[in-house]
Design a protein around this motif. Structure first.
Motif, mmCIF file in Angstrom:
data_model
loop_
_atom_site.group_PDB
_atom_site.id
_atom_site.type_symbol
_atom_site.label_atom_id
_atom_site.label_comp_id
_atom_site.label_asym_id
_atom_site.label_seq_id
_atom_site.Cartn_x
_atom_site.Cartn_y
_atom_site.Cartn_z
ATOM 1 N N GLU A 99 23.448 8.365 52.069
ATOM 2 C CA GLU A 99 23.551 9.816 51.868
ATOM 3 C C GLU A 99 22.295 10.424 51.257
ATOM 4 O O GLU A 99 21.852 11.493 51.682
ATOM 5 C CB GLU A 99 24.752 10.115 50.975
ATOM 6 N N GLU A 100 21.730 9.773 50.256
ATOM 7 C CA GLU A 100 20.626 10.373 49.508
ATOM 8 C C GLU A 100 19.252 9.991 50.039
ATOM 9 O O GLU A 100 18.286 10.706 49.797
ATOM 10 C CB GLU A 100 20.724 9.972 48.029
ATOM 11 N N LEU A 101 19.137 8.871 50.762
ATOM 12 C CA LEU A 101 17.823 8.412 51.209
ATOM 13 C C LEU A 101 17.674 8.452 52.730
ATOM 14 O O LEU A 101 16.863 9.208 53.252
ATOM 15 C CB LEU A 101 17.549 6.983 50.693
ATOM 16 N N LEU A 102 18.475 7.649 53.428
ATOM 17 C CA LEU A 102 18.271 7.540 54.873
ATOM 18 C C LEU A 102 18.632 8.831 55.593
ATOM 19 O O LEU A 102 17.893 9.281 56.484
ATOM 20 C CB LEU A 102 19.068 6.351 55.413
ATOM 21 N N GLY A 103 19.768 9.448 55.223
ATOM 22 C CA GLY A 103 20.184 10.670 55.902
ATOM 23 C C GLY A 103 19.128 11.770 55.848
ATOM 24 O O GLY A 103 18.711 12.297 56.900
ATOM 25 N N PRO A 104 18.660 12.155 54.648
ATOM 26 C CA PRO A 104 17.609 13.171 54.587
ATOM 27 C C PRO A 104 16.337 12.767 55.326
ATOM 28 O O PRO A 104 15.637 13.629 55.874
ATOM 29 C CB PRO A 104 17.364 13.308 53.071
ATOM 30 N N LEU A 119 24.035 10.118 61.510
ATOM 31 C CA LEU A 119 24.458 11.036 60.447
ATOM 32 C C LEU A 119 25.981 11.158 60.318
ATOM 33 O O LEU A 119 26.495 11.148 59.194
ATOM 34 C CB LEU A 119 23.818 12.409 60.654
ATOM 35 N N PRO A 120 26.743 11.272 61.425
ATOM 36 C CA PRO A 120 28.202 11.374 61.253
ATOM 37 C C PRO A 120 28.802 10.170 60.543
ATOM 38 O O PRO A 120 29.739 10.323 59.745
ATOM 39 C CB PRO A 120 28.716 11.487 62.699
ATOM 40 N N ALA A 121 28.262 8.979 60.784
ATOM 41 C CA ALA A 121 28.796 7.780 60.130
ATOM 42 C C ALA A 121 28.453 7.757 58.653
ATOM 43 O O ALA A 121 29.190 7.182 57.841
ATOM 44 C CB ALA A 121 28.258 6.523 60.812
ATOM 45 N N ILE A 122 27.339 8.379 58.262
ATOM 46 C CA ILE A 122 26.997 8.477 56.841
ATOM 47 C C ILE A 122 27.919 9.474 56.155
ATOM 48 O O ILE A 122 28.441 9.212 55.067
ATOM 49 C CB ILE A 122 25.520 8.884 56.666
ATOM 50 N N VAL A 123 28.147 10.613 56.792
ATOM 51 C CA VAL A 123 29.039 11.624 56.217
ATOM 52 C C VAL A 123 30.433 11.051 56.001
ATOM 53 O O VAL A 123 31.062 11.275 54.951
ATOM 54 C CB VAL A 123 29.093 12.869 57.126
#
Length: 393
Positions: A99-104, A119-123
């Motif tokens: 959430e904080e590193l790879l997604g952004p 991204l949907p799998a991270i959310v």
């Protein structure tokens, strides 16, 4: 820097506070305070279920734009959420790296297909991530990585070793820096690859830390494979992407982290009152300095965040890392001085630690991981202050 909260902001704060109070009084009530530094093993599966519960109710990735699955909340409301999450003693998150590193990083540097895939799998917290940066011969000096990747048809083939890889034993995927241009040196020729962890050719070996737990791991890549399209940014130009990820690591979540620091300081003060250490003028002075340092750290973090409109943290974020890492290490040392001789004795065989011993031991790593203090000072000197570069071989 305007830290004035509007009536709507305060209403949002009440919404967050009420939701957390309700959620943490039901099936998840027993998770309060679990999973902090040195306690990563605590109730992992239950905390994973909690993270998925957050995702199902719209409380993950709240700063991401709605098109990426987030709420698109502004800076102040993100700060409010992290503050209230910490104040509620909600459990440590297991999805931080995604959430904080790879997604952004994918939002800033990835392709549309990469964002749609991951991204949907991270959310929803369906997939967990780890970070493949440090190596035995390349800790804080990331430009010295020797892990290599070569194209074989439509796949990258990866060989090498990573170390100090947080939560790799739970991760589904790794974002790794590897050298993809033969003969390249330093920052040149590196690529930022997304690598599936659950395959032949990836071996994870947990490392037992001073705290007795094993958050960190060694990861061996021996012919591991990933799709050729899973390189973020241009092949050979991964240094910029990797530095962007480190900037996101020093973002808004650190504000909530400081709430936890304040709780730890309060516990040290309470111990000093119980055992009489508070009567020592030297201890009084150190406690006062710690309190002032915490306030300075918070205000600096807020100023850095509110002053950055680009969306990608710059080298100034290194100041925040240097501040909180040094402060927290000092708090661990203060805790040992307040505890006195009892701090040298395990609480029970074979190696049971109390909260202050665990704080001291784990905080020794704070000034090393995520970029050591020495590296942060170099970045500040060269990229913020414009001083001459340090001599390099």
């Amino acid at each position: 820097m305007d830290l004035t909260y509007s009536a709507a902001d305060e209403a949002f704060r009440r919404e967050v506070r009420d939701w957390l109070e309700t959620a943490l009084s039901g099936d998840f009530a027993g998770l309060r305070g679990l999973g902090g530094p040195g306690r990563e093993h605590e109730a992992f599966e239950e905390r994973l279920a909690w993270d998925r519960h957050l995702g199902a109710h719209g409380w993950t990735c709240i700063g991401w734009e709605q098109e990426h699955g987030g709420r698109g909340l502004g800076l102040l409301r993100q700060i409010i959420f992290h503050e209230e999450y910490a104040r509620a003693e909600a459990p440590a998150r297991v999805n931080h790296l995604g959430e904080e590193l790879l997604g952004p990083t994918l939002i800033a540097f990835g392709t549309g297909e990469q964002r749609r895939r991951f991204l949907p799998a991270i959310v929803a917290v369906r997939e967990l991530w780890c970070q493949g940066y440090s190596e035995p011969g390349a800790g804080s000096d990331l430009a010295s990585v020797s892990t290599r990747a070569r194209l074989d048809g439509d796949e990258w083939v990866i060989d090498g070793q990573k170390v100090w890889t947080s939560l790799a034993h739970h991760a589904d995927w790794c974002f790794a820096v590897a050298r993809t241009v033969p003969g390249s040196r330093r920052h040149q020729g590196l690529s930022y690859l997304l690598v599936p962890m659950r395959q032949d050719g990836v071996e994870v070996r947990p490392i037992t830390q001073l705290t007795g737990t094993s958050e960190f791991n060694e990861v061996y890549f021996d012919g591991a494979r990933t799709d050729a399209s899973l390189v973020v940014g241009e092949p050979g130009a991964g240094w910029t992407v990797a530095m962007g990820t480190l900037g996101f690591e020093r973002g808004i979540s650190t504000v909530g982290q400081q709430i936890g620091f304040g709780r730890e300081l309060d516990a040290v003060v309470a111990l000093a009152r119980r055992n009489g250490a508070i009567d020592d003028p030297v201890i009084q002075d150190r406690i006062a300095r710690a309190r002032m340092g915490l306030d300075v750290m918070r205000l600096h973090a807020l100023r850095t965040l509110t002053g950055n409109r680009s969306g990608t943290p710059g080298p100034e974020a290194s100041v925040s890392k240097l501040l909180w890492a040094t402060w927290h290490r000092g708090l661990g040392e203060l805790a040992m001085e307040v505890a006195g001789a009892t701090s040298l004795v395990a609480q029970a065989p074979p190696y049971a630690l109390d909260e202050f011993q665990r704080l001291f031991l784990f905080s020794r790593a704070d000034t090393i991981y995520g970029g050591s203090n020495e590296i942060q000072r170099n970045i500040i000197a060269e990229r913020v202050l414009g001083l001459p570069r340090e001599a390099r071989p």
